[in-house]
Design a protein around this motif. Structure first.
Motif, PDB file in Angstrom:
ATOM      1  N   LEU A  56      66.437  39.265  23.536  1.00  0.00           N
ATOM      2  CA  LEU A  56      65.117  38.758  24.003  1.00  0.00           C
ATOM      3  C   LEU A  56      65.427  37.937  24.972  1.00  0.00           C
ATOM      4  O   LEU A  56      65.977  36.952  25.187  1.00  0.00           O
ATOM      5  N   SER A  57      64.305  37.966  26.053  1.00  0.00           N
ATOM      6  CA  SER A  57      64.262  37.161  27.198  1.00  0.00           C
ATOM      7  C   SER A  57      62.886  36.512  27.241  1.00  0.00           C
ATOM      8  O   SER A  57      61.993  37.357  26.880  1.00  0.00           O
ATOM      9  N   ALA A  58      62.694  35.480  28.091  1.00  0.00           N
ATOM     10  CA  ALA A  58      61.528  34.954  28.288  1.00  0.00           C
ATOM     11  C   ALA A  58      61.228  34.381  29.626  1.00  0.00           C
ATOM     12  O   ALA A  58      62.387  33.949  30.120  1.00  0.00           O
ATOM     13  N   GLU A  59      60.185  34.694  30.128  1.00  0.00           N
ATOM     14  CA  GLU A  59      60.098  34.315  31.632  1.00  0.00           C
ATOM     15  C   GLU A  59      58.670  33.866  31.925  1.00  0.00           C
ATOM     16  O   GLU A  59      57.953  33.993  31.198  1.00  0.00           O
ATOM     17  N   PHE A  60      58.718  32.694  32.812  1.00  0.00           N
ATOM     18  CA  PHE A  60      57.272  32.118  33.273  1.00  0.00           C
ATOM     19  C   PHE A  60      57.369  31.885  34.509  1.00  0.00           C
ATOM     20  O   PHE A  60      58.460  31.601  35.428  1.00  0.00           O
ATOM     21  N   SER A  94      61.072  31.770  36.342  1.00  0.00           N
ATOM     22  CA  SER A  94      62.120  31.570  35.477  1.00  0.00           C
ATOM     23  C   SER A  94      62.443  32.359  34.505  1.00  0.00           C
ATOM     24  O   SER A  94      61.479  32.572  33.823  1.00  0.00           O
ATOM     25  N   GLN A  95      63.601  32.959  34.189  1.00  0.00           N
ATOM     26  CA  GLN A  95      63.983  33.754  33.018  1.00  0.00           C
ATOM     27  C   GLN A  95      65.189  33.522  32.445  1.00  0.00           C
ATOM     28  O   GLN A  95      66.050  33.164  32.841  1.00  0.00           O
ATOM     29  N   MET A  96      65.241  33.535  31.094  1.00  0.00           N
ATOM     30  CA  MET A  96      66.230  33.192  30.349  1.00  0.00           C
ATOM     31  C   MET A  96      66.382  33.991  29.092  1.00  0.00           C
ATOM     32  O   MET A  96      65.533  34.374  28.357  1.00  0.00           O
ATOM     33  N   VAL A 136      63.944  28.006  25.509  1.00  0.00           N
ATOM     34  CA  VAL A 136      63.380  27.776  26.562  1.00  0.00           C
ATOM     35  C   VAL A 136      63.553  26.683  27.182  1.00  0.00           C
ATOM     36  O   VAL A 136      63.061  25.346  26.630  1.00  0.00           O
ATOM     37  N   SER A 137      64.003  26.257  28.486  1.00  0.00           N
ATOM     38  CA  SER A 137      64.181  25.126  28.962  1.00  0.00           C
ATOM     39  C   SER A 137      63.856  25.003  30.410  1.00  0.00           C
ATOM     40  O   SER A 137      63.493  26.221  31.018  1.00  0.00           O
ATOM     41  N   ASN A 156      52.465  30.224  30.188  1.00  0.00           N
ATOM     42  CA  ASN A 156      52.412  31.441  29.559  1.00  0.00           C
ATOM     43  C   ASN A 156      53.824  32.042  29.727  1.00  0.00           C
ATOM     44  O   ASN A 156      54.323  32.239  30.577  1.00  0.00           O
ATOM     45  N   LEU A 157      54.470  32.240  28.525  1.00  0.00           N
ATOM     46  CA  LEU A 157      55.733  33.043  28.443  1.00  0.00           C
ATOM     47  C   LEU A 157      55.516  34.262  28.230  1.00  0.00           C
ATOM     48  O   LEU A 157      55.079  34.886  27.083  1.00  0.00           O
ATOM     49  N   ARG A 158      56.300  35.068  28.992  1.00  0.00           N
ATOM     50  CA  ARG A 158      56.330  36.696  28.692  1.00  0.00           C
ATOM     51  C   ARG A 158      57.558  37.157  28.224  1.00  0.00           C
ATOM     52  O   ARG A 158      58.696  36.634  28.466  1.00  0.00           O
ATOM     53  N   ILE A 159      57.555  37.727  26.976  1.00  0.00           N
ATOM     54  CA  ILE A 159      58.511  37.879  26.197  1.00  0.00           C
ATOM     55  C   ILE A 159      59.098  39.381  26.071  1.00  0.00           C
ATOM     56  O   ILE A 159      57.969  40.340  26.256  1.00  0.00           O
ATOM     57  N   PHE A 160      60.371  39.533  26.603  1.00  0.00           N
ATOM     58  CA  PHE A 160      60.861  41.096  26.912  1.00  0.00           C
ATOM     59  C   PHE A 160      61.991  41.181  25.804  1.00  0.00           C
ATOM     60  O   PHE A 160      62.996  40.439  25.326  1.00  0.00           O
TER      61      PHE A 160
END
Length: 202
Positions: free
Chosen positions: A65-69, A77-79, A107-108, A118-122
């Motif tokens: 799972l990754s989060a980006e904002f 930023s993506q992590m 998430v940092s 708002n974080l988009r979760i992939f």
């Protein structure tokens, strides 16, 4: 034979039916003044079936799972926040059902402007065959709004209590168990001092 294996890997079903993702609750939002970043961690539910991608030529399916904002400067930023390796012989893990699962990697944000973002979760996956080419893909499965108030353990009165609390914060606890003791002990002590209003010695 190797050519047949290559074609098998290429034409294998790499699709995943839309998984079910549910954001449960946050358990950490901290402005770390020592490392100069904001950290956000949460619990989630996930239901994803990988069965259709498993066949005799499958070696590993790596899922994460990754989060980006979007940052204030317009950059994204993506992590990675959670990951898992699914091996062909672990048939019980073909269908992942996770409940109240903590993120492995919070998430940092080095700009310390993560609050209210708002974080988009992939969901990301990479199919690794025994013979043939790897296949990688991803899909958006949800979104999260980061809280705007600091959230961390309350009434921490000793380091053991803090270590116990961070049992659900894998950035600290998992690495601690894996032997990265010095680095994370230092971070825990710093946070412990911040929590109790103690001043760090330079």
């Amino acid at each position: 034979m190797s050519g047949f294996n290559f074609l098998t890997a290429y034409y294998t079903n790499h699709s995943i039916e839309k998984p079910k993702f549910e954001y449960k609750k946050p358990f950490l939002l901290m402005d770390d003044q020592y490392f100069k970043e904001t950290e956000f961690a949460f619990l989630f539910n996930l239901d994803v079936d990988l069965t259709t991608m498993m066949d005799w030529n499958t070696n590993i399916i790596f899922v994460w799972l990754s989060a980006e904002f979007e940052r204030d400067d317009g950059k994204v930023s993506q992590m990675t926040i959670w990951d898992k390796r699914i091996y062909r012989n672990t048939t019980t893990m073909y269908h992942l059902i996770l409940e109240n699962e903590p993120v492995k990697y919070p998430v940092s944000d080095k700009t310390q402007k993560l609050k209210n973002k708002n974080l988009r979760i992939f969901l990301n996956w990479e199919h690794m065959p025994i013979v043939g080419i790897n296949y990688k893909d991803r899909m958006k499965i949800g979104s999260i709004t980061v809280p705007n108030k600091i959230l961390h353990p309350k009434n921490v009165n000793n380091l053991n209590r803090l270590l116990y609390t961070y049992r659900v914060a894998p950035t600290l606890a998992n690495a601690y168990k894996k032997g990265y003791f010095d680095y994370y002990q230092e971070k825990l002590l710093i946070f412990y001092s911040q929590e109790n209003g103690e001043k760090q010695n330079d």
